[in-house]
Design a protein around this motif. Structure first.
Motif, PDB file in Angstrom:
ATOM      1  N   GLU A 158      -4.730  17.518  91.785  1.00  0.00           N
ATOM      2  CA  GLU A 158      -5.804  18.319  92.340  1.00  0.00           C
ATOM      3  C   GLU A 158      -5.652  19.571  93.119  1.00  0.00           C
ATOM      4  O   GLU A 158      -6.150  20.417  93.169  1.00  0.00           O
TER       5      GLU A 158
ATOM      6  N   HIS B 169      -4.615  22.177  90.756  1.00  0.00           N
ATOM      7  CA  HIS B 169      -5.924  22.998  90.215  1.00  0.00           C
ATOM      8  C   HIS B 169      -6.718  23.898  90.978  1.00  0.00           C
ATOM      9  O   HIS B 169      -7.066  24.719  90.442  1.00  0.00           O
TER      10      HIS B 169
ATOM     11  N   HIS C 276      -4.753  26.907  91.403  1.00  0.00           N
ATOM     12  CA  HIS C 276      -4.968  27.681  89.979  1.00  0.00           C
ATOM     13  C   HIS C 276      -6.330  28.382  90.132  1.00  0.00           C
ATOM     14  O   HIS C 276      -6.440  29.561  89.370  1.00  0.00           O
TER      15      HIS C 276
ATOM     16  N   VAL D 134     -12.733  19.682  91.889  1.00  0.00           N
ATOM     17  CA  VAL D 134     -11.508  18.771  91.717  1.00  0.00           C
ATOM     18  C   VAL D 134     -11.983  17.391  92.020  1.00  0.00           C
ATOM     19  O   VAL D 134     -11.058  16.445  91.928  1.00  0.00           O
TER      20      VAL D 134
END
Length: 298
Positions: A190, A193, A196, A214
């Motif tokens: 999570e 992500h 990102h 997330v």
């Protein structure tokens, strides 16, 4: 700028070795030594270069936030002192190689000259894996490399300094990084992500939207993200937005008004305020300066 390859780096410079590119930068006899790093390190390492100064000339640089952690392996003279620009506290004296965590403000660095070093910029989650400690412990801090890597740091620096061949040096470093990576902790998916999403948006994405994507609450996301990245999601977004603005100003020569619109600042006044807080300068001053890997020559 002069570019040399293979084993012909020019007078006064140690042999380059196979697959190495040597670039002369600046006017003080400074050389930058690079080669592509292995594919398995690319998600971890953002930049990777050696430096060599043919002359001894003291210099000062201002480091501005980039959203990355930095490792400097000193093979010659280390930085004399490093300190936060806006802080009244005395400078931190560095006696050798160093690690710098993520920053949310500018830092001044003084060097006596005669630098020979390897400098790595690490992604925050790459640094979390390699250092095997909470990145929040390094936020806005500069510490000795041995404080993070332990006794193996001194062994690595000694082996790197003992060879003048840059390809061999990079081989040694690649093996050391790979070994650390193999036993380092994995970041939470999570958090990966979330980072990102922030990076892809250049910092211009609401934290609430990231949390929803997330599947975590904002509070829990902030705690886990700060532990593994070093900055909160909100502050990380500010730093990434600032870093994108710096890139547009210095590399693409965009006008400040265009940068404000492209990076999601409310207006140019907002852009100016963020540059003063995060960079200790103005957009115009930074655009006129030479910025290399987050460093502004002073």
């Amino acid at each position: 700028m002069t570019v040399l390859t293979s084993a012909g780096p020019g007078p006064g410079l140690r042999p380059a070795g196979r697959g190495i590119e040597v670039t002369r930068v600046g006017v003080a006899g400074r050389w930058r030594v690079t080669r592509p790093w292995p594919a398995h390190l690319r998600p971890i390492v953002h930049s990777y270069a050696g430096y060599w100064e043919g002359s001894v000339s003291p210099f000062r640089v201002r480091l501005v936030p980039t959203g990355r952690a930095v490792v400097v392996i000193s093979l010659g003279e280390p930085f004399a002192q490093i300190g936060r620009q806006a802080h009244a506290s005395p400078y931190h004296q560095v006696t050798g190689s160093l690690v710098a965590g993520l920053e949310n403000g500018p830092r001044l660095c003084d060097h006596p000259g005669g630098q020979e070093a390897i400098r790595l910029e690490l992604t925050p989650l790459g640094a979390y894996r390699l250092f095997a400690l909470p990145m929040s412990e390094l936020t806005d801090r500069v510490v000795e490399l041995g404080d993070v890597l332990g006794p193996e740091a001194a062994v690595l620096v000694e082996r790197l300094a003992a060879t003048g061949d840059w390809a061999t040096r990079f081989d040694l470093l690649d093996r050391a990084l790979t070994a650390r990576l193999a036993r380092g902790p994995l970041p939470a998916p999570e958090v990966s992500h979330a980072w990102h999403l922030l990076s892809r948006a250049g910092g211009a994405i609401p934290v609430a939207r990231i949390a929803a994507e997330v599947g975590w609450s904002q509070g829990y996301l902030t705690r886990r993200f700060t532990e593994q990245v070093g900055l909160t999601p909100k502050t990380s977004g500010r730093v990434l937005r600032f870093h994108r603005a710096v890139r547009l100003l210095t590399h693409e020569r965009a006008h400040p008004a265009e940068v404000s619109a492209a990076c999601g600042f409310y207006d140019q006044a907002h852009l100016n305020r963020e540059f003063r807080v995060l960079g200790g300068t103005t957009p115009g001053q930074l655009a006129a300066a030479r910025v290399t890997e987050g460093a502004v020559a002073l």
